[in-house]
Write an enzyme that holds these catalytic residues in place. Structure first.
Site, PDB file in Angstrom:
ATOM      1  CE  LYS A 151      18.399-110.324   2.682  1.00 34.28           C
ATOM      2  NZ  LYS A 151      19.465-110.599   1.701  1.00 34.28           N
TER       3      LYS A 151
ATOM      4  CG  ASP B 126      18.063-109.504  -1.614  1.00 36.79           C
ATOM      5  OD1 ASP B 126      17.952-108.618  -2.481  1.00 36.79           O
ATOM      6  OD2 ASP B 126      18.949-109.477  -0.732  1.00 36.79           O
TER       7      ASP B 126
ATOM      8  CE  LYS C 182      20.457-106.057  -3.185  1.00 34.42           C
ATOM      9  NZ  LYS C 182      20.616-107.324  -2.418  1.00 34.42           N
TER      10      LYS C 182
ATOM     11  CG  ASP D 205      19.172-108.130 -18.191  1.00 28.35           C
ATOM     12  OD1 ASP D 205      19.276-107.613 -19.323  1.00 28.35           O
ATOM     13  OD2 ASP D 205      19.783-109.159 -17.853  1.00 28.35           O
TER      14      ASP D 205
ATOM     15  CB  THR E  55      24.286 -99.363   2.494  1.00 25.16           C
ATOM     16  OG1 THR E  55      24.282-100.783   2.469  1.00 25.16           O
ATOM     17  CG2 THR E  55      22.906 -98.862   2.827  1.00 25.16           C
TER      18      THR E  55
ATOM     19  NE  ARG F 128      26.121-110.942   9.734  1.00 25.41           N
ATOM     20  CZ  ARG F 128      26.941-110.073   9.168  1.00 25.41           C
ATOM     21  NH1 ARG F 128      28.241-110.327   9.133  1.00 25.41           N
ATOM     22  NH2 ARG F 128      26.485-108.963   8.634  1.00 25.41           N
TER      23      ARG F 128
HETATM   24  O1  C5P Z   1      23.446-110.657   9.283  1.00 23.21           O
HETATM   25  P1  C5P Z   1      22.829-109.320   8.960  1.00 23.21           P
HETATM   26  O2  C5P Z   1      21.678-108.955   9.861  1.00 23.21           O
HETATM   27  O3  C5P Z   1      23.852-108.227   8.837  1.00 23.21           O
HETATM   28  O4  C5P Z   1      22.204-109.564   7.505  1.00 23.21           O
HETATM   29  C1  C5P Z   1      21.630-108.514   6.793  1.00 23.21           C
HETATM   30  C2  C5P Z   1      21.230-108.960   5.416  1.00 23.21           C
HETATM   31  O5  C5P Z   1      20.774-107.805   4.716  1.00 23.21           O
HETATM   32  C3  C5P Z   1      22.346-109.568   4.563  1.00 23.21           C
HETATM   33  O6  C5P Z   1      21.752-110.530   3.683  1.00 23.21           O
HETATM   34  C4  C5P Z   1      22.859-108.395   3.776  1.00 23.21           C
HETATM   35  O7  C5P Z   1      23.432-108.756   2.551  1.00 23.21           O
HETATM   36  C5  C5P Z   1      21.558-107.604   3.540  1.00 23.21           C
HETATM   37  N1  C5P Z   1      21.749-106.176   3.283  1.00 23.21           N
HETATM   38  C6  C5P Z   1      22.437-105.336   4.143  1.00 23.21           C
HETATM   39  N2  C5P Z   1      22.571-104.016   3.862  1.00 23.21           N
HETATM   40  C7  C5P Z   1      22.045-103.522   2.757  1.00 23.21           C
HETATM   41  C8  C5P Z   1      21.329-104.328   1.883  1.00 23.21           C
HETATM   42  C9  C5P Z   1      21.197-105.681   2.182  1.00 23.21           C
HETATM   43  O8  C5P Z   1      22.906-105.789   5.168  1.00 23.21           O
HETATM   44  N3  C5P Z   1      22.151-102.237   2.530  1.00 23.21           N
END
Ligand code: C5P
Length: 246
Positions: A33, A60, A62, A65, A119, A210
């Protein structure tokens, strides 16, 4: 094209670091992503380089517009060769239809995914913007709108997957972030779910950052998640292919 259900979230602003980190993970074991942070600093050149190295890219950005602008942005993303892209469902039916048409007319057709309610948004935030429905109701309403406009799926929390799956059926792609293997740090995620539980609930693709990229051995972390998913899918018979068009 990779068969992996794991989308590694490349959340970096430094393109060289992002690419170095990614190359530790083979493209047949994950997808990638690229979000607003990396795209804004590195641009389409890095996306092309990642695709050129054999990875499927979920762009990603999003888009939200007026319909024509979103359609042209989708066309440009499709021309880059990305595997998946997303738009905000709040842009409305007409915008979603324009996005669908742009992808349908493109020579290369990425999966077109909707973002319903972020979220980070609470019921109070919705109310302030004139939306009286609770977040769950609004998520379902926007998911149905996506379905009607012909989108391929939505991004949603793993905790919403089973309800959404019941509402939209099997042939609709559910992409879930907030995934944490057992025993790993939640970081800033609040309502997490393990990879196996999310797949068992009906998720098609897991967005994971992460827990893989900051693990002492990222490849080992990726392969452990892959095994956990494979075990759940073996138990669930007959196995369901990932939702949405390919
Ligand atoms: O590091 P981690 O596993 O938390 O990364 C999750 C990814 O998913 C990040 O890029 C975060 O911005 C994205 N994301 C999220 N929750 C959402 C939508 C997107 O964690 N509801």
């Amino acid at each position: 094209m990779s068969k992996s259900r794991i989308i590694v979230s490349l959340d970096y602003s430094d393109p060289d670091l992002a690419y170095r980190q990614l190359r530790r993970l083979p493209p047949d074991h994950c997808r990638v992503k690229v979000g607003k942070e990396l795209f804004t600093s590195a641009g389409p050149a890095l996306v092309r380089k990642i695709i050129g190295a054999g990875y499927d890219v979920f762009l990603d950005l999003k888009f939200h517009d007026i319909p024509n602008t979103v359609a042209r942005a989708c066309e440009a993303a499709a021309a880059l060769g990305v595997w998946m892209l997303n738009v905000h469902v709040a842009g409305g039916r007409e915008m979603l239809r324009y996005a669908r048409k742009a992808i349908d007319e493109a020579p290369h057709k990425p999966l077109l995914i909707g973002v319903t309610v972020l979220t980070s948004i609470t019921a109070e935030d919705l109310k302030e913007t004139g939306v009286r429905a609770g977040t769950d109701t609004q998520v379902l309403r926007l998911t149905r709108l996506c379905r009607e406009a012909g989108l391929d799926g939505v991004v949603c929390s793993a905790h919403e997957v089973s309800v959404i799956r019941r509402a939209v059926g099997a042939d609709f792609c559910l992409v879930t972030p907030g995934i944490r293997p057992a025993g790993t740090a939640a970081n800033d995620q609040k309502r997490t779910m393990t990879p196996g539980a999310a797949i068992a609930a009906g998720s098609d693709y897991l967005v994971i950052g992460r827990p893989i990229l900051q693990a002492p051995d990222p490849l080992e972390a990726l392969l452990a998640i892959e095994q956990e998913i494979a075990m759940v899918r073996r138990r669930a018979a007959p196995s369901r292919p990932a939702g949405g068009r390919r």
